[in-house]
Scaffold this motif. Structure first.
Motif, PDB file in Angstrom:
ATOM      1  N   VAL A  26       0.992  -0.986   0.113  1.00 26.73           N
ATOM      2  CA  VAL A  26      -0.057  -0.018  -0.034  1.00 26.73           C
ATOM      3  C   VAL A  26       0.865   1.147  -0.039  1.00 26.73           C
ATOM      4  N   LYS A  27       1.945   1.305   0.683  1.00 27.30           N
ATOM      5  CA  LYS A  27       2.860   2.432   0.708  1.00 27.30           C
ATOM      6  C   LYS A  27       3.273   2.744  -0.622  1.00 27.30           C
ATOM      7  N   ARG A  28       3.700   1.869  -1.366  1.00 25.26           N
ATOM      8  CA  ARG A  28       4.134   2.300  -2.889  1.00 25.26           C
ATOM      9  C   ARG A  28       2.930   3.006  -3.759  1.00 25.26           C
ATOM     10  N   LEU A  29       1.850   2.484  -3.569  1.00 26.69           N
ATOM     11  CA  LEU A  29       0.626   3.190  -4.100  1.00 26.69           C
ATOM     12  C   LEU A  29       0.413   4.603  -3.634  1.00 26.69           C
ATOM     13  N   GLU A  30       0.552   4.617  -2.329  1.00 30.67           N
ATOM     14  CA  GLU A  30       0.308   6.054  -1.866  1.00 30.67           C
ATOM     15  C   GLU A  30       1.394   6.946  -2.172  1.00 30.67           C
ATOM     16  N   ALA A  31       2.704   6.544  -2.162  1.00 33.15           N
ATOM     17  CA  ALA A  31       3.955   7.302  -2.808  1.00 33.15           C
ATOM     18  C   ALA A  31       3.444   7.683  -4.333  1.00 33.15           C
ATOM     19  N   LEU A  32       2.941   6.805  -5.119  1.00 31.95           N
ATOM     20  CA  LEU A  32       2.657   7.041  -6.663  1.00 31.95           C
ATOM     21  C   LEU A  32       1.483   8.009  -6.720  1.00 31.95           C
TER      22      LEU A  32
ATOM     23  N   ALA B  63       0.868  10.498  -4.426  1.00 27.52           N
ATOM     24  CA  ALA B  63       1.279  11.716  -3.976  1.00 27.52           C
ATOM     25  C   ALA B  63       2.476  12.055  -4.792  1.00 27.52           C
ATOM     26  N   ASP B  64       2.754  11.279  -5.942  1.00 28.30           N
ATOM     27  CA  ASP B  64       4.063  11.905  -6.781  1.00 28.30           C
ATOM     28  C   ASP B  64       5.308  12.010  -6.193  1.00 28.30           C
ATOM     29  N   ARG B  65       5.342  10.926  -5.007  1.00 27.17           N
ATOM     30  CA  ARG B  65       6.819  10.849  -4.467  1.00 27.17           C
ATOM     31  C   ARG B  65       7.384   9.815  -4.974  1.00 27.17           C
ATOM     32  N   HIS B  66       7.902  10.074  -6.246  1.00 31.48           N
ATOM     33  CA  HIS B  66       8.816   9.044  -7.120  1.00 31.48           C
ATOM     34  C   HIS B  66      10.099   8.840  -6.383  1.00 31.48           C
ATOM     35  N   ASP B  67      10.867   9.526  -5.453  1.00 25.71           N
ATOM     36  CA  ASP B  67      11.837   9.563  -4.892  1.00 25.71           C
ATOM     37  C   ASP B  67      11.855   8.111  -3.697  1.00 25.71           C
ATOM     38  N   LEU B  68      10.660   8.042  -3.612  1.00 31.84           N
ATOM     39  CA  LEU B  68      10.379   6.759  -2.476  1.00 31.84           C
ATOM     40  C   LEU B  68      10.043   5.442  -3.311  1.00 31.84           C
ATOM     41  N   LEU B  69      10.103   5.327  -4.649  1.00 29.23           N
ATOM     42  CA  LEU B  69       9.792   4.075  -5.517  1.00 29.23           C
ATOM     43  C   LEU B  69      11.148   3.960  -5.966  1.00 29.23           C
ATOM     44  N   PRO B  70      11.599   2.682  -6.485  1.00 29.02           N
ATOM     45  CA  PRO B  70      12.866   2.144  -6.924  1.00 29.02           C
ATOM     46  C   PRO B  70      13.395   2.925  -8.186  1.00 29.02           C
ATOM     47  N   GLY B  71      12.547   3.404  -8.966  1.00 30.66           N
ATOM     48  CA  GLY B  71      13.227   4.111 -10.145  1.00 30.66           C
ATOM     49  C   GLY B  71      12.176   4.362 -11.214  1.00 30.66           C
ATOM     50  N   PRO B  72      12.440   5.440 -12.106  1.00 34.22           N
ATOM     51  CA  PRO B  72      11.484   5.710 -13.041  1.00 34.22           C
ATOM     52  C   PRO B  72      10.943   4.480 -14.100  1.00 34.22           C
ATOM     53  N   VAL B  73      11.708   3.549 -14.132  1.00 35.53           N
ATOM     54  CA  VAL B  73      11.057   2.328 -15.120  1.00 35.53           C
ATOM     55  C   VAL B  73      10.051   1.589 -14.152  1.00 35.53           C
ATOM     56  N   PHE B  74      10.304   1.518 -12.677  1.00 35.53           N
ATOM     57  CA  PHE B  74       9.340   0.895 -11.882  1.00 35.53           C
ATOM     58  C   PHE B  74       8.001   1.854 -11.815  1.00 35.53           C
ATOM     59  N   VAL B  75       8.154   3.383 -11.855  1.00 32.54           N
ATOM     60  CA  VAL B  75       7.139   4.245 -11.774  1.00 32.54           C
ATOM     61  C   VAL B  75       6.216   3.996 -12.955  1.00 32.54           C
ATOM     62  N   ARG B  76       6.842   3.809 -14.120  1.00 31.58           N
ATOM     63  CA  ARG B  76       6.012   3.995 -15.382  1.00 31.58           C
ATOM     64  C   ARG B  76       5.176   2.400 -15.400  1.00 31.58           C
ATOM     65  N   ALA B  77       6.070   1.513 -15.163  1.00 31.77           N
ATOM     66  CA  ALA B  77       5.273   0.270 -15.034  1.00 31.77           C
ATOM     67  C   ALA B  77       4.019  -0.081 -14.028  1.00 31.77           C
ATOM     68  N   LEU B  78       4.355   0.545 -12.864  1.00 35.26           N
ATOM     69  CA  LEU B  78       3.071   0.510 -12.007  1.00 35.26           C
ATOM     70  C   LEU B  78       2.151   1.436 -12.135  1.00 35.26           C
ATOM     71  N   SER B  79       2.314   2.513 -12.877  1.00 37.70           N
ATOM     72  CA  SER B  79       1.366   3.695 -13.220  1.00 37.70           C
ATOM     73  C   SER B  79       0.653   2.696 -14.543  1.00 37.70           C
ATOM     74  N   ALA B  80       1.176   2.030 -15.469  1.00 40.36           N
ATOM     75  CA  ALA B  80       0.479   1.438 -16.515  1.00 40.36           C
ATOM     76  C   ALA B  80      -0.378   0.179 -15.849  1.00 40.36           C
ATOM     77  N   SER B  81      -0.016  -0.300 -14.575  1.00 43.08           N
ATOM     78  CA  SER B  81      -0.777  -1.623 -14.245  1.00 43.08           C
ATOM     79  C   SER B  81      -2.028  -0.948 -13.508  1.00 43.08           C
ATOM     80  N   VAL B  82      -1.985   0.529 -12.771  1.00 43.27           N
ATOM     81  CA  VAL B  82      -2.937   1.113 -12.181  1.00 43.27           C
ATOM     82  C   VAL B  82      -3.996   1.371 -13.269  1.00 43.27           C
TER      83      VAL B  82
END
Length: 274
Positions: free
Chosen positions: A43-49, A51-70
């Motif tokens: 849940v913490k990763r979805l909360e960071a996504l 809130a646009d807190r990309h610095d709390l996520l592993p990297g830009p590639v993970f951010v784009r992949a998780l956003s596409a899944s959402v």
């Protein structure tokens, strides 16, 4: 199922990718924890996504992949959301020198070059081990390695007893034997107390997400209830309850039906059972 389709807005509308995904989730009436269960992410990763807190996520590639899944789970336009995310950097492979250089393995060299790499403590330890092995092999009869002999057992002394004729009393040198005590009467097992009625009962008419947390913070229930499923919850108050898609479930508290309409906000109801 409520489908949400985010249309492409103007480039300067000021909404970030996280805000678009949060709005789409709220329109669908899906709790953040239910989305985390569906995507199998914390849940913490979805909360960071959101809130646009990309610095709390592993990297830009993970951010784009998780956003596409959402977006795929919420039926959102992924192109609009991904256009507002930072681009993933491409790594460049840098090769020093020419590609036609002869290959020389690292182990290619003389013994004299490798001798300084051997540390002196390792040589000393090896010499000590060899010396100890030689002592054990060539001097096996040392008293240090012999086990102490066990003492001889003491001789057993037997006493001959004269036979006793029939009818004679056998003299007793000790007190008369006592009678064995009577076994205690069995204690009846206590009657089992009747099981208490459940504190809260959820009856799902449609797919609905439910979360129940007790006063100590332990999660008693957190999952999606399918249509026709009935789940009773028994525990000690206070219980914190969150229900998504309030129109798809009937909630009874201590046998009384609870109206979730006044408690709902964005199709999610939260209340406490005290």
């Amino acid at each position: 199922m409520i489908e949400n389709q985010v249309q492409a807005g103007a480039p300067g509308d000021g909404q970030s990718a996280g805000a678009l995904m949060r709005q789409g989730r709220e329109r669908a009436g899906m709790h953040l924890a239910a989305l985390a269960v569906a995507l199998k992410v914390p849940v913490k990763r979805l909360e960071a996504l959101e809130a646009d807190r990309h610095d709390l996520l592993p990297g830009p590639v993970f951010v784009r992949a998780l956003s596409a899944s959402v977006c795929r789970c919420l039926k959102l336009d992924a192109a609009v959301v991904l256009a507002r995310l930072p681009e993933a950097r491409q790594l460049e492979l840098v090769v020093e020198g020419s590609l036609n250089q002869p290959f020389r393995p690292a182990s290619h060299g003389s013994i004299a070059d490798a001798w300084p790499q051997v540390s002196r403590p390792a040589l000393i330890a090896g010499a000590v081990l060899l010396l100890a092995a030689a002592l054990v092999y060539f001097m096996p009869d040392l008293g240090f390695f012999q086990r102490d002999e066990a003492p001889a057992p003491a001789p057993m002394v037997t006493e001959q007893v004269a036979p006793v004729a029939q009818g004679e009393a056998v003299p007793s040198s000790g007190p008369p034997p006592q009678a064995a005590p009577a076994p205690p009467a069995p204690v009846p097992a206590p009657a089992t107390a009747p099981s208490a009625d459940p504190l809260v009962v959820f009856s799902a008419r449609r797919s609905t997400w439910v979360e129940v947390v007790d006063g100590a913070g332990a999660v008693m229930l957190r999952r999606v209830l399918n249509a026709g499923e009935q789940v009773p919850i028994s525990g000690e108050p206070v219980l914190r309850v969150a229900v998504g898609n309030v129109g798809g479930v009937e909630v009874k508290v201590r046998g009384q039906v609870l109206d979730l309409g006044p408690l709902a906000q964005n199709n999610v109801a939260r209340f406490e059972v005290k």
